[in-house]
Design a protein around this motif. Structure first.
Motif, mmCIF file in Angstrom:
data_model
loop_
_atom_site.group_PDB
_atom_site.id
_atom_site.type_symbol
_atom_site.label_atom_id
_atom_site.label_comp_id
_atom_site.label_asym_id
_atom_site.label_seq_id
_atom_site.Cartn_x
_atom_site.Cartn_y
_atom_site.Cartn_z
ATOM 1 N N GLU A 108 -9.186 -5.542 -17.022
ATOM 2 C CA GLU A 108 -9.947 -6.638 -16.426
ATOM 3 C C GLU A 108 -9.822 -6.587 -14.905
ATOM 4 O O GLU A 108 -10.782 -6.802 -14.180
ATOM 5 N N LEU A 109 -8.614 -6.277 -14.419
ATOM 6 C CA LEU A 109 -8.332 -6.221 -12.986
ATOM 7 C C LEU A 109 -7.266 -5.177 -12.714
ATOM 8 O O LEU A 109 -6.405 -4.925 -13.557
ATOM 9 N N LEU A 110 -7.321 -4.633 -11.494
ATOM 10 C CA LEU A 110 -6.228 -3.826 -10.955
ATOM 11 C C LEU A 110 -5.721 -4.588 -9.736
ATOM 12 O O LEU A 110 -6.515 -4.963 -8.866
ATOM 13 N N VAL A 111 -4.422 -4.865 -9.688
ATOM 14 C CA VAL A 111 -3.840 -5.625 -8.591
ATOM 15 C C VAL A 111 -2.863 -4.720 -7.850
ATOM 16 O O VAL A 111 -1.987 -4.101 -8.464
ATOM 17 N N VAL A 112 -3.037 -4.633 -6.536
ATOM 18 C CA VAL A 112 -2.148 -3.811 -5.711
ATOM 19 C C VAL A 112 -1.747 -4.603 -4.475
ATOM 20 O O VAL A 112 -2.444 -5.517 -4.042
ATOM 21 N N GLY A 113 -0.618 -4.225 -3.903
ATOM 22 C CA GLY A 113 -0.206 -4.797 -2.629
ATOM 23 C C GLY A 113 -0.980 -4.136 -1.506
ATOM 24 O O GLY A 113 -1.472 -3.015 -1.659
ATOM 25 N N ASN A 114 -1.083 -4.828 -0.370
ATOM 26 C CA ASN A 114 -1.860 -4.240 0.721
ATOM 27 C C ASN A 114 -1.150 -3.048 1.355
ATOM 28 O O ASN A 114 -1.801 -2.165 1.897
ATOM 29 N N ARG A 115 0.159 -3.019 1.287
ATOM 30 C CA ARG A 115 0.906 -1.871 1.819
ATOM 31 C C ARG A 115 2.088 -1.600 0.913
ATOM 32 O O ARG A 115 2.776 -2.507 0.496
ATOM 33 N N GLY A 116 2.322 -0.332 0.659
ATOM 34 C CA GLY A 116 3.458 0.040 -0.182
ATOM 35 C C GLY A 116 4.670 0.388 0.646
ATOM 36 O O GLY A 116 4.745 0.093 1.832
ATOM 37 N N ARG A 117 5.604 1.055 0.021
ATOM 38 C CA ARG A 117 6.871 1.396 0.662
ATOM 39 C C ARG A 117 6.700 2.300 1.873
ATOM 40 O O ARG A 117 7.474 2.234 2.807
ATOM 41 N N GLY A 118 5.687 3.148 1.849
ATOM 42 C CA GLY A 118 5.514 4.084 2.952
ATOM 43 C C GLY A 118 4.525 3.608 3.999
ATOM 44 O O GLY A 118 4.152 4.361 4.880
ATOM 45 N N GLY A 119 4.093 2.360 3.914
ATOM 46 C CA GLY A 119 3.044 1.863 4.799
ATOM 47 C C GLY A 119 3.470 1.725 6.244
ATOM 48 O O GLY A 119 4.626 1.450 6.541
ATOM 49 N N PHE A 120 2.540 1.930 7.148
ATOM 50 C CA PHE A 120 2.777 1.697 8.567
ATOM 51 C C PHE A 120 2.558 0.217 8.825
ATOM 52 O O PHE A 120 1.607 -0.374 8.320
ATOM 53 N N ALA A 121 3.399 -0.377 9.616
ATOM 54 C CA ALA A 121 3.335 -1.822 9.860
ATOM 55 C C ALA A 121 1.983 -2.255 10.402
ATOM 56 O O ALA A 121 1.504 -3.335 10.107
ATOM 57 N N ARG A 122 1.347 -1.403 11.197
ATOM 58 C CA ARG A 122 0.071 -1.813 11.815
ATOM 59 C C ARG A 122 -1.129 -1.619 10.887
ATOM 60 O O ARG A 122 -2.219 -2.094 11.160
ATOM 61 N N ALA A 123 -0.929 -0.919 9.777
ATOM 62 C CA ALA A 123 -2.044 -0.669 8.855
ATOM 63 C C ALA A 123 -2.339 -1.929 8.048
ATOM 64 O O ALA A 123 -1.443 -2.571 7.546
ATOM 65 N N MET A 124 -3.616 -2.288 7.948
ATOM 66 C CA MET A 124 -4.006 -3.450 7.152
ATOM 67 C C MET A 124 -3.969 -3.130 5.657
ATOM 68 O O MET A 124 -3.726 -3.987 4.844
ATOM 69 N N LEU A 125 -4.244 -1.878 5.324
ATOM 70 C CA LEU A 125 -4.327 -1.470 3.930
ATOM 71 C C LEU A 125 -3.681 -0.103 3.795
ATOM 72 O O LEU A 125 -3.965 0.804 4.574
ATOM 73 N N GLY A 126 -2.787 0.038 2.842
ATOM 74 C CA GLY A 126 -2.146 1.325 2.633
ATOM 75 C C GLY A 126 -3.090 2.327 1.986
ATOM 76 O O GLY A 126 -4.135 1.965 1.443
ATOM 77 N N SER A 127 -2.708 3.589 2.038
ATOM 78 C CA SER A 127 -3.584 4.639 1.512
ATOM 79 C C SER A 127 -3.778 4.501 0.001
ATOM 80 O O SER A 127 -4.875 4.723 -0.500
ATOM 81 N N VAL A 128 -2.723 4.124 -0.739
ATOM 82 C CA VAL A 128 -2.853 3.957 -2.183
ATOM 83 C C VAL A 128 -3.790 2.788 -2.481
ATOM 84 O O VAL A 128 -4.703 2.899 -3.301
ATOM 85 N N SER A 129 -3.595 1.650 -1.785
ATOM 86 C CA SER A 129 -4.470 0.485 -2.003
ATOM 87 C C SER A 129 -5.913 0.843 -1.710
ATOM 88 O O SER A 129 -6.824 0.439 -2.434
ATOM 89 N N GLN A 130 -6.121 1.578 -0.635
ATOM 90 C CA GLN A 130 -7.479 1.945 -0.232
ATOM 91 C C GLN A 130 -8.136 2.847 -1.273
ATOM 92 O O GLN A 130 -9.274 2.623 -1.673
ATOM 93 N N ARG A 131 -7.401 3.857 -1.739
ATOM 94 C CA ARG A 131 -7.971 4.758 -2.753
ATOM 95 C C ARG A 131 -8.250 4.005 -4.049
ATOM 96 O O ARG A 131 -9.262 4.235 -4.706
ATOM 97 N N CYS A 132 -7.359 3.077 -4.425
ATOM 98 C CA CYS A 132 -7.581 2.284 -5.638
ATOM 99 C C CYS A 132 -8.829 1.419 -5.486
ATOM 100 O O CYS A 132 -9.648 1.334 -6.404
ATOM 101 N N ALA A 133 -8.989 0.794 -4.324
ATOM 102 C CA ALA A 133 -10.158 -0.057 -4.086
ATOM 103 C C ALA A 133 -11.449 0.759 -4.179
ATOM 104 O O ALA A 133 -12.475 0.260 -4.641
ATOM 105 N N GLN A 134 -11.396 2.009 -3.766
ATOM 106 C CA GLN A 134 -12.592 2.853 -3.783
ATOM 107 C C GLN A 134 -12.887 3.480 -5.141
ATOM 108 O O GLN A 134 -14.034 3.729 -5.469
ATOM 109 N N HIS A 135 -11.851 3.734 -5.942
ATOM 110 C CA HIS A 135 -12.055 4.544 -7.146
ATOM 111 C C HIS A 135 -11.712 3.871 -8.470
ATOM 112 O O HIS A 135 -11.948 4.458 -9.530
ATOM 113 N N ALA A 136 -11.160 2.671 -8.449
ATOM 114 C CA ALA A 136 -10.762 2.015 -9.700
ATOM 115 C C ALA A 136 -11.964 1.787 -10.605
ATOM 116 O O ALA A 136 -13.096 1.653 -10.147
ATOM 117 N N LYS A 137 -11.688 1.708 -11.903
ATOM 118 C CA LYS A 137 -12.743 1.525 -12.914
ATOM 119 C C LYS A 137 -12.946 0.053 -13.259
ATOM 120 O O LYS A 137 -13.590 -0.277 -14.242
#
Length: 151
Positions: A108-137
């Protein structure tokens, strides 16, 4: 009473031990409680040396154990010692964004945090979150680490 073909809705949430993933898990559990869904808490792990990261080769068992501990800490940080019955844990080997996109199929939903463990403090969205937002089903909810303060 519903028919036997009814399927309980699934809410998939990425957990990596970061503050943002803890907020995502908390949000997913609250949403699932309101909608009667089950939560699939998914933690992805990989062996860095096997996918070309710098550094000496490490044993897969060491990386798995570290991932297992981080996963348990993330679950405990949200629920304490008593995890709700509707929360199911899945520790899956692979790239986090690929694992979560695969898990999103039929959810029904995929829920992710905006930044994971490897996130840069200045990034609004982490790379994993971004890829999930673009490719999730399924629809994706991105939860900020400071979601409760912002509320």
């Amino acid at each position: 009473m519903g028919s036997d073909t009814e399927v309980t809705p699934r809410v998939v949430v990425g957990v990596d031990g970061s503050g943002a993933s803890e907020e995502a898990l908390r949000w997913a559990a609250q949403h699932a409680q309101l909608t009667g869904a089950v939560v699939e808490a998914v933690c992805a792990w990989d062996t860095p040396s096997e996918i070309g990261w710098a550094g000496p080769a490490t044993e897969a068992g060491f990386d798995l154990e570290r991932a297992r501990l981080r996963f348990a800490e993330g679950i405990r940080a949200v629920f304490g010692e008593v995890k709700p019955a509707e929360v199911h844990e899945f520790l899956v080997r692979g790239d986090p964004s690929e694992v979560l996109v695969r898990a999103s199929e039929g959810a029904e939903l995929l829920v992710v945090g905006n930044r994971g463990r490897g996130g840069f403090a200045r990034a609004m969205l982490g790379s994993v979150s971004q890829r999930c937002a673009q490719h999730a089903k399924c629809p994706v909810v991105v939860v900020r680490a400071d979601a409760r303060e912002a509320g």
